[in-house]
Design a protein around this motif. Structure first.
Motif, PDB file in Angstrom:
ATOM      1  N   MET A 193       0.828  -1.216   0.000  1.00 57.38           N
ATOM      2  CA  MET A 193       0.000   0.000   0.000  1.00 57.38           C
ATOM      3  C   MET A 193       0.860   1.263   0.000  1.00 57.38           C
ATOM      4  O   MET A 193       0.569   2.224  -0.713  1.00 57.38           O
ATOM      5  CB  MET A 193      -0.921   0.000   1.216  1.00 57.38           C
ATOM      6  N   LEU A 194       1.927   1.252   0.821  1.00 60.93           N
ATOM      7  CA  LEU A 194       2.796   2.428   0.891  1.00 60.93           C
ATOM      8  C   LEU A 194       3.462   2.706  -0.443  1.00 60.93           C
ATOM      9  O   LEU A 194       3.534   3.852  -0.897  1.00 60.93           O
ATOM     10  CB  LEU A 194       3.846   2.221   1.987  1.00 60.93           C
ATOM     11  N   LEU A 195       3.937   1.637  -1.103  1.00 63.54           N
ATOM     12  CA  LEU A 195       4.563   1.802  -2.410  1.00 63.54           C
ATOM     13  C   LEU A 195       3.564   2.332  -3.427  1.00 63.54           C
ATOM     14  O   LEU A 195       3.902   3.185  -4.269  1.00 63.54           O
ATOM     15  CB  LEU A 195       5.131   0.457  -2.876  1.00 63.54           C
ATOM     16  N   PHE A 196       2.329   1.845  -3.346  1.00 62.62           N
ATOM     17  CA  PHE A 196       1.281   2.329  -4.249  1.00 62.62           C
ATOM     18  C   PHE A 196       1.037   3.827  -4.063  1.00 62.62           C
ATOM     19  O   PHE A 196       0.944   4.586  -5.035  1.00 62.62           O
ATOM     20  CB  PHE A 196      -0.010   1.553  -3.992  1.00 62.62           C
ATOM     21  N   LEU A 197       0.933   4.261  -2.814  1.00 61.66           N
ATOM     22  CA  LEU A 197       0.685   5.673  -2.540  1.00 61.66           C
ATOM     23  C   LEU A 197       1.837   6.545  -3.023  1.00 61.66           C
ATOM     24  O   LEU A 197       1.629   7.619  -3.596  1.00 61.66           O
ATOM     25  CB  LEU A 197       0.456   5.885  -1.041  1.00 61.66           C
ATOM     26  N   VAL A 198       3.069   6.071  -2.807  1.00 62.35           N
ATOM     27  CA  VAL A 198       4.229   6.839  -3.276  1.00 62.35           C
ATOM     28  C   VAL A 198       4.210   6.960  -4.796  1.00 62.35           C
ATOM     29  O   VAL A 198       4.466   8.036  -5.363  1.00 62.35           O
ATOM     30  CB  VAL A 198       5.531   6.172  -2.790  1.00 62.35           C
ATOM     31  N   ARG A 199       3.894   5.848  -5.465  1.00 64.28           N
ATOM     32  CA  ARG A 199       3.843   5.855  -6.934  1.00 64.28           C
ATOM     33  C   ARG A 199       2.742   6.779  -7.440  1.00 64.28           C
ATOM     34  O   ARG A 199       2.957   7.560  -8.379  1.00 64.28           O
ATOM     35  CB  ARG A 199       3.621   4.427  -7.432  1.00 64.28           C
ATOM     36  N   ARG A 200       1.573   6.724  -6.811  1.00 61.57           N
ATOM     37  CA  ARG A 200       0.466   7.575  -7.248  1.00 61.57           C
ATOM     38  C   ARG A 200       0.756   9.053  -6.971  1.00 61.57           C
ATOM     39  O   ARG A 200       0.400   9.928  -7.774  1.00 61.57           O
ATOM     40  CB  ARG A 200      -0.827   7.165  -6.550  1.00 61.57           C
ATOM     41  N   LEU A 201       1.371   9.333  -5.846  1.00 60.93           N
ATOM     42  CA  LEU A 201       1.719  10.727  -5.538  1.00 60.93           C
ATOM     43  C   LEU A 201       2.739  11.261  -6.537  1.00 60.93           C
ATOM     44  O   LEU A 201       2.691  12.439  -6.925  1.00 60.93           O
ATOM     45  CB  LEU A 201       2.254  10.832  -4.115  1.00 60.93           C
ATOM     46  N   GLY A 202       3.664  10.395  -6.959  1.00 53.26           N
ATOM     47  CA  GLY A 202       4.637  10.815  -7.966  1.00 53.26           C
ATOM     48  C   GLY A 202       3.963  11.175  -9.283  1.00 53.26           C
ATOM     49  O   GLY A 202       4.273  12.218  -9.888  1.00 53.26           O
ATOM     50  N   TRP A 203       3.022  10.333  -9.719  1.00 49.98           N
ATOM     51  CA  TRP A 203       2.281  10.635 -10.947  1.00 49.98           C
ATOM     52  C   TRP A 203       1.398  11.864 -10.769  1.00 49.98           C
ATOM     53  O   TRP A 203       1.173  12.627 -11.720  1.00 49.98           O
ATOM     54  CB  TRP A 203       1.435   9.436 -11.376  1.00 49.98           C
ATOM     55  N   SER A 204       0.900  12.067  -9.563  1.00 48.31           N
ATOM     56  CA  SER A 204       0.069  13.246  -9.292  1.00 48.31           C
ATOM     57  C   SER A 204       0.864  14.528  -9.487  1.00 48.31           C
ATOM     58  O   SER A 204       0.350  15.520 -10.023  1.00 48.31           O
ATOM     59  CB  SER A 204      -0.481  13.188  -7.866  1.00 48.31           C
ATOM     60  N   VAL A 205       2.111  14.516  -9.066  1.00 51.79           N
ATOM     61  CA  VAL A 205       2.974  15.685  -9.262  1.00 51.79           C
ATOM     62  C   VAL A 205       3.150  15.960 -10.752  1.00 51.79           C
ATOM     63  O   VAL A 205       3.098  17.117 -11.201  1.00 51.79           O
ATOM     64  CB  VAL A 205       4.339  15.464  -8.576  1.00 51.79           C
ATOM     65  N   VAL A 206       3.338  14.891 -11.530  1.00 46.08           N
ATOM     66  CA  VAL A 206       3.484  15.049 -12.990  1.00 46.08           C
ATOM     67  C   VAL A 206       2.221  15.657 -13.597  1.00 46.08           C
ATOM     68  O   VAL A 206       2.290  16.567 -14.438  1.00 46.08           O
ATOM     69  CB  VAL A 206       3.813  13.692 -13.647  1.00 46.08           C
ATOM     70  N   VAL A 207       1.074  15.159 -13.171  1.00 47.72           N
ATOM     71  CA  VAL A 207      -0.204  15.670 -13.689  1.00 47.72           C
ATOM     72  C   VAL A 207      -0.361  17.153 -13.353  1.00 47.72           C
ATOM     73  O   VAL A 207      -0.767  17.957 -14.208  1.00 47.72           O
ATOM     74  CB  VAL A 207      -1.378  14.855 -13.112  1.00 47.72           C
ATOM     75  N   LEU A 208      -0.042  17.528 -12.128  1.00 46.84           N
ATOM     76  CA  LEU A 208      -0.174  18.930 -11.722  1.00 46.84           C
ATOM     77  C   LEU A 208       0.791  19.818 -12.503  1.00 46.84           C
ATOM     78  O   LEU A 208       0.438  20.942 -12.878  1.00 46.84           O
ATOM     79  CB  LEU A 208       0.083  19.060 -10.220  1.00 46.84           C
ATOM     80  N   LEU A 209       1.994  19.327 -12.753  1.00 43.24           N
ATOM     81  CA  LEU A 209       2.959  20.100 -13.547  1.00 43.24           C
ATOM     82  C   LEU A 209       2.448  20.305 -14.973  1.00 43.24           C
ATOM     83  O   LEU A 209       2.529  21.418 -15.525  1.00 43.24           O
ATOM     84  CB  LEU A 209       4.315  19.392 -13.573  1.00 43.24           C
ATOM     85  N   LEU A 210       1.908  19.246 -15.571  1.00 44.05           N
ATOM     86  CA  LEU A 210       1.375  19.370 -16.934  1.00 44.05           C
ATOM     87  C   LEU A 210       0.168  20.303 -16.972  1.00 44.05           C
ATOM     88  O   LEU A 210       0.020  21.101 -17.913  1.00 44.05           O
ATOM     89  CB  LEU A 210       0.990  17.984 -17.459  1.00 44.05           C
ATOM     90  N   LEU A 270      -5.118  24.926 -10.666  1.00 43.76           N
ATOM     91  CA  LEU A 270      -4.265  24.007  -9.927  1.00 43.76           C
ATOM     92  C   LEU A 270      -4.994  23.414  -8.720  1.00 43.76           C
ATOM     93  O   LEU A 270      -4.829  22.233  -8.396  1.00 43.76           O
ATOM     94  CB  LEU A 270      -2.987  24.721  -9.476  1.00 43.76           C
ATOM     95  N   PHE A 271      -5.796  24.229  -8.062  1.00 47.61           N
ATOM     96  CA  PHE A 271      -6.550  23.730  -6.910  1.00 47.61           C
ATOM     97  C   PHE A 271      -7.556  22.672  -7.361  1.00 47.61           C
ATOM     98  O   PHE A 271      -7.709  21.631  -6.712  1.00 47.61           O
ATOM     99  CB  PHE A 271      -7.265  24.880  -6.218  1.00 47.61           C
ATOM    100  N   SER A 272      -8.247  22.922  -8.479  1.00 47.37           N
ATOM    101  CA  SER A 272      -9.205  21.946  -9.008  1.00 47.37           C
ATOM    102  C   SER A 272      -8.502  20.658  -9.418  1.00 47.37           C
ATOM    103  O   SER A 272      -8.988  19.552  -9.143  1.00 47.37           O
ATOM    104  CB  SER A 272      -9.951  22.533 -10.202  1.00 47.37           C
ATOM    105  N   ALA A 273      -7.353  20.797 -10.090  1.00 45.04           N
ATOM    106  CA  ALA A 273      -6.603  19.616 -10.511  1.00 45.04           C
ATOM    107  C   ALA A 273      -6.141  18.806  -9.305  1.00 45.04           C
ATOM    108  O   ALA A 273      -6.188  17.572  -9.313  1.00 45.04           O
ATOM    109  CB  ALA A 273      -5.406  20.033 -11.356  1.00 45.04           C
ATOM    110  N   LEU A 274      -5.714  19.494  -8.245  1.00 44.06           N
ATOM    111  CA  LEU A 274      -5.282  18.804  -7.034  1.00 44.06           C
ATOM    112  C   LEU A 274      -6.431  18.015  -6.408  1.00 44.06           C
ATOM    113  O   LEU A 274      -6.252  16.869  -5.974  1.00 44.06           O
ATOM    114  CB  LEU A 274      -4.729  19.818  -6.030  1.00 44.06           C
ATOM    115  N   CYS A 275      -7.609  18.610  -6.373  1.00 38.79           N
ATOM    116  CA  CYS A 275      -8.781  17.928  -5.806  1.00 38.79           C
ATOM    117  C   CYS A 275      -9.118  16.672  -6.601  1.00 38.79           C
ATOM    118  O   CYS A 275      -9.415  15.611  -6.025  1.00 38.79           O
ATOM    119  CB  CYS A 275      -9.985  18.868  -5.788  1.00 38.79           C
ATOM    120  N   ILE A 276      -9.061  16.748  -7.927  1.00 36.68           N
ATOM    121  CA  ILE A 276      -9.388  15.597  -8.768  1.00 36.68           C
ATOM    122  C   ILE A 276      -8.347  14.498  -8.612  1.00 36.68           C
ATOM    123  O   ILE A 276      -8.673  13.304  -8.534  1.00 36.68           O
ATOM    124  CB  ILE A 276      -9.513  16.036 -10.239  1.00 36.68           C
TER     125      ILE A 276
END
Length: 306
Positions: A1-18, A280-286
């Motif tokens: 679970m921890l590895l999953f959350l780290v991986r998803r948070l990493g992709w979330s940063v990419v999405v927010l940057l894009l 950015l706030f909307s993207a973060l919520c999604i």
């Protein structure tokens, strides 16, 4: 679970940057001059150039975006061109209104939609299923702004039992916007819950439970509905993520001071810092809503691994 959350948070940063890059690029290419809007239509060219230089609008795109990103990473989204207020505190000031509308509207959506879907799937009466289908078609066909105007006319003007708009009257001001939001989306929940329940009711374990003499109500609630929850969980979490970024139409109809209204005002004024902040706030919520969906799935169905 921890590895999953780290991986998803990493992709979330990419999405927010894009998302930030795309939004900033669109704002940069918009054929409008924020400096001219700030200075006013009668300002001289020299004044407009001075304001543009002070805001850094005369710099290349890469330098402007790099400066914005550097400040954003420190929690500074800049100042509004229109009001000169800090963007992030302004968004956070509007967030409680948006949160209250999102949660209450979503509650009405789920309660009304899931109840109708459960009734339509569980009954064998064609009339009930027909009424449920009619409700779904009506809620999907009627625009939310029109529904809001009708409710305002009936309960705010014709029979003035509720406020006409705004949030000054306290919690009761939330009732009409929440009901409008709930009715507008309830049709989707009714349709999805009905389809999901009908699929589950055809499974072997449901037929086995019925053969053992389990009551129809218990079969529906304990066995069928629990296993038909996953599509509803997905819709609920994603809808919450979207609504936390602002329910623009509902907020505009009822004069609700949420983030959607703030974003619309920013677009009208070509207020790039405020536009960037609300997007950015909307993207973060999604993004966070998607992570929550995946985690909740594992709690509903242990067979799913992350």
């Amino acid at each position: 679970m921890l590895l999953f959350l780290v991986r998803r948070l990493g992709w979330s940063v990419v999405v927010l940057l894009l998302a930030s890059l795309l939004t900033f690029f669109i704002g940069y290419k918009v054929p409008a001059d924020p400096a001219r809007m700030i200075a006013g239509p009668n300002a001289s060219v020299a004044t407009v150039r001075s304001i543009s230089h002070q805001l850094g609008l005369d710099q290349p795109f890469a330098r402007q975006y790099g400066r914005f990103l550097g400040h954003a990473l420190r929690g500074d989204l800049g100042r509004s061109y229109k009001t000169e207020q800090q963007v992030l505190p302004t968004i956070l000031q509007r967030f409680p209104y948006t949160l209250a509308l999102a949660l209450s509207g979503l509650l009405f959506e789920v309660l009304i939609g899931a109840s109708i879907g459960l009734l339509a799937a569980g009954t064998r009466l064609r009339a009930v299923d027909g009424l449920a289908s009619t409700f779904v078609l009506l809620t999907l066909a009627v625009p939310s702004f029109w529904l809001g105007i009708i409710l305002l006319y009936v309960f705010g003007y014709l029979y003035p039992v509720l406020p006409l708009g705004g949030a000054d009257a306290g919690p009761i001001s939330l009732l009409l916007p929440a009901i409008t939001l709930g009715l507008s989306g309830a049709g989707y929940y009714a349709r999805v819950s009905r389809a999901s329940l009908l699929e589950v009711l055809g499974e072997d374990y449901i037929r086995t439970a019925r053969a053992k003499g389990v009551s129809p109500g218990r079969v529906m609630v304990k066995h069928a509905f629990k296993n038909a929850l996953r599509p509803l969980v997905t819709m609920t979490a994603l809808d919450l993520g979207v609504l936390l970024g602002g329910a623009l139409i509902i907020e505009q109809v009822f004069g609700w001071p949420g983030i959607g209204t703030l974003a619309w005002q920013a677009v009208q004024n070509i207020d790039l810092p405020m536009i960037m902040g609300t997007v950015l706030f909307s993207a973060l919520c999604i993004v966070l809503a998607n992570i929550v969906v995946d985690v909740v799935y594992t709690l509903i169905d242990p067979r799913i691994t992350v």
